[in-house]
Design an enzyme around this catalytic site. Structure first.
Site, mmCIF file in Angstrom:
data_model
loop_
_atom_site.group_PDB
_atom_site.id
_atom_site.type_symbol
_atom_site.label_atom_id
_atom_site.label_comp_id
_atom_site.label_asym_id
_atom_site.label_seq_id
_atom_site.Cartn_x
_atom_site.Cartn_y
_atom_site.Cartn_z
ATOM 1 N N GLN A 163 7.289 -46.862 87.157
ATOM 2 C CA GLN A 163 7.193 -48.139 86.358
ATOM 3 C C GLN A 163 7.386 -49.251 87.171
ATOM 4 O O GLN A 163 7.036 -50.442 86.504
ATOM 5 C CB GLN A 163 8.088 -47.971 85.201
ATOM 6 C CG GLN A 163 9.472 -48.086 85.712
ATOM 7 C CD GLN A 163 10.550 -47.710 84.660
ATOM 8 O OE1 GLN A 163 10.607 -46.661 84.370
ATOM 9 N NE2 GLN A 163 11.105 -48.904 84.111
ATOM 10 N N CYS A 206 9.734 -47.723 80.795
ATOM 11 C CA CYS A 206 10.186 -46.487 80.672
ATOM 12 C C CYS A 206 9.956 -45.597 79.564
ATOM 13 O O CYS A 206 9.327 -44.548 79.725
ATOM 14 C CB CYS A 206 11.945 -46.384 80.922
ATOM 15 S SG CYS A 206 12.734 -47.298 79.651
ATOM 16 N N HIS A 228 17.448 -46.197 78.452
ATOM 17 C CA HIS A 228 16.479 -45.773 79.550
ATOM 18 C C HIS A 228 15.737 -44.546 78.704
ATOM 19 O O HIS A 228 16.610 -43.767 78.305
ATOM 20 C CB HIS A 228 16.939 -45.300 80.761
ATOM 21 C CG HIS A 228 15.944 -45.147 81.864
ATOM 22 N ND1 HIS A 228 14.798 -46.043 82.150
ATOM 23 C CD2 HIS A 228 15.819 -44.034 82.704
ATOM 24 C CE1 HIS A 228 14.022 -45.577 83.299
ATOM 25 N NE2 HIS A 228 14.506 -44.318 83.596
ATOM 26 N N ASN A 248 11.713 -38.744 86.309
ATOM 27 C CA ASN A 248 12.182 -40.151 86.075
ATOM 28 C C ASN A 248 10.928 -40.909 86.284
ATOM 29 O O ASN A 248 9.874 -40.293 86.497
ATOM 30 C CB ASN A 248 13.217 -40.647 86.868
ATOM 31 C CG ASN A 248 14.142 -41.968 86.582
ATOM 32 O OD1 ASN A 248 13.533 -42.693 85.621
ATOM 33 N ND2 ASN A 248 15.243 -42.294 86.939
#
Length: 454
Positions: free
Chosen positions: A73, A79, A373, A394
């Site tokens: 990102q 996110c 997040h 992630n």
């Protein structure tokens, strides 16, 4: 009353005698200078890092979904968007044998920004009779819009605008590094707020306000086109699969692409939270006032459950072969470079000889923790049916963690995970009934809405 307050302040003021006592107490500690030397040179985190956590968080899992290369990102707060699109692309890539494939985060980013502007205008008009010092008005003006969001907000965008592959609308400077765009757009929105509030004060007609608002939205659209590129309306989906076979699907619209290549019924996917605070009884639903993007679209809605149920639902979806979107407080007790989220990653209490412990509810109530997040759970390690650690995809690129993947201990999940999104077929009948109920409205600044304000 003033005299009493002044008296209390004088009594509570720090004295030279107190400081002298604190100095004596500090210097009487045998380890004081050793700890001081270590922490002043290395900082609290490096000095309190616990090597045992590295061993416990070995990235091996009994259930481990193959999800491919992680996305990045970059310098943006997308996110939640990356995580949601990643859950969709995992299945899409498997079905159509795609390698290194991503959905366009810039396409959904554009429409989210555009819709958030309109949502902001509506909130401004709804609160226009309130004084500028009103807490809700102050909350609106503090951050008119931002990169953050919630699962339901992305669903609202997809249901209205569809999605496209990244090749059809790639990243731009401002999508990957959004601070300049956010600063400029928020400046415009605050300026527009002054105009709309004044029009209400002046008792101008609904027609006049609507016309002004329409021009404001035209300006926003132009600004977003300049920075993110104009959204594609039709495109060709052209690719080679893992077997090197060539495919092309021409003249697709974004909604047609979603229907053909993803095809999820988004109504089936629901938000489950664990917020053990006294204002949120379990097995009830909640929404957050003034939180959303698409007016008339899907609202944000959470079902609050206890932590064993929360984890059982995530495991059920993983066992069915599908990854899980989740929201957490990623900065707590985590090592970004190693890709470890574990309560034992740092032992600050022993290092500093200070008790920093709080319950999960206390951290939420007192502002010590909130959702910051969103990522994707792609695996779990079960021992005798119980989770010990979780595999996390992630969206910070491959240079952190294990090629972008993190390991989350089960105890860390207990304390710092707040939300998962699962197919409602995994809910038992009682929870399905609870999830369908009308939600209680929470204040705009509730921590269960915080992911959308980052």
């Amino acid at each position: 009353m003033t005299n009493l307050s002044q008296s209390n302040e004088q009594t509570a003021a720090i004295t030279a005698k107190q400081i002298s006592r604190y100095q004596d107490t500090f210097n009487a500690r045998k380890d004081a200078k050793v700890v001081e030397r270590a922490v002043t040179h290395q900082g609290i985190l490096a000095t309190s890092a616990d090597f045992a956590s590295d061993v416990d968080m070995t990235p091996v899992f009994s259930i481990d979904l193959e999800t491919g290369k992680v996305a990045n990102q970059k310098q943006s707060g997308r996110c939640w968007m990356f995580a949601a699109l990643n859950t969709m692309r995992h299945e899409l890539a498997d079905l159509f044998k795609l390698d290194d494939f991503e959905l366009s985060q810039n396409y959904t980013f554009f429409w989210d920004k555009f819709e958030k502007a309109n949502y902001f205008y509506q909130n401004v008009l709804d609160t226009a009779v309130n004084p500028i010092t009103d807490r809700k008005v102050a909350f609106l003006m503090a951050t008119p819009q931002q990169d953050g969001g919630q699962w339901d907000m992305l669903c609202a965008i997809i249901e209205k605008y569809g999605i496209v592959p990244k090749s059809a609308m790639p990243e731009t400077y401002s999508s990957s590094k959004s601070s300049e765009l956010n600063t400029t757009l928020n400046k415009k929105l605050r300026k527009d707020a002054t105009i709309l509030r004044q029009m209400v004060t002046d008792n101008q007609s609904d027609e006049a306000i609507a016309k002004t608002r329409d021009q404001m939205l035209s300006d926003v659209y132009r600004l977003l086109c300049y920075t993110l590129g104009e959204p594609v309306q039709t495109f060709d989906f052209e690719y080679r699969d893992k077997d090197h076979n060539y495919h092309v699907d021409r003249d697709l619209t974004p909604k047609a692409f979603y229907d053909k290549y993803v095809g999820w019924n988004l109504d089936d996917y629901v938000s489950i939270i664990n917020a053990p605070t006294s204002d949120k009884p379990y097995n009830q639903t909640y929404t957050i006032e003034m939180l959303g993007n698409v007016l008339g679209g899907r609202p944000v809605k959470h079902l609050n459950v206890d932590m064993p149920t929360f984890k059982q639902l995530a495991i059920a979806q993983l066992q069915a072969g599908q990854s899980v979107w989740f929201g957490c407080d990623v900065g707590q007790s985590s090592d970004r470079q190693k890709g470890i989220m574990d309560l034992n990653a740092y032992n600050k209490n022993d290092l500093l000889d200070i008790d920093l412990s709080m319950t999960k509810a206390e951290r939420l109530d007192y502002g010590e923790s909130l959702m910051t997040h969103a990522m994707v759970i792609t695996g779990v390690d079960l021992k005798e049916g119980q989770p010990t650690k979780w595999k996390v995809e992630n969206s910070w690129g491959e240079k952190v963690g294990h090629k972008g993947y993190f390991v989350m201990s089960d105890r860390w999940m207990d304390e710092y995970c707040y939300q998962v999104v699962v197919n409602k077929k995994f809910l038992n009948p009682e929870l399905q009934t609870a999830q369908a109920a009308e939600p209680k409205v929470l204040a705009p600044w509730d921590p269960m809405g915080a992911l959308a304000s980052h």
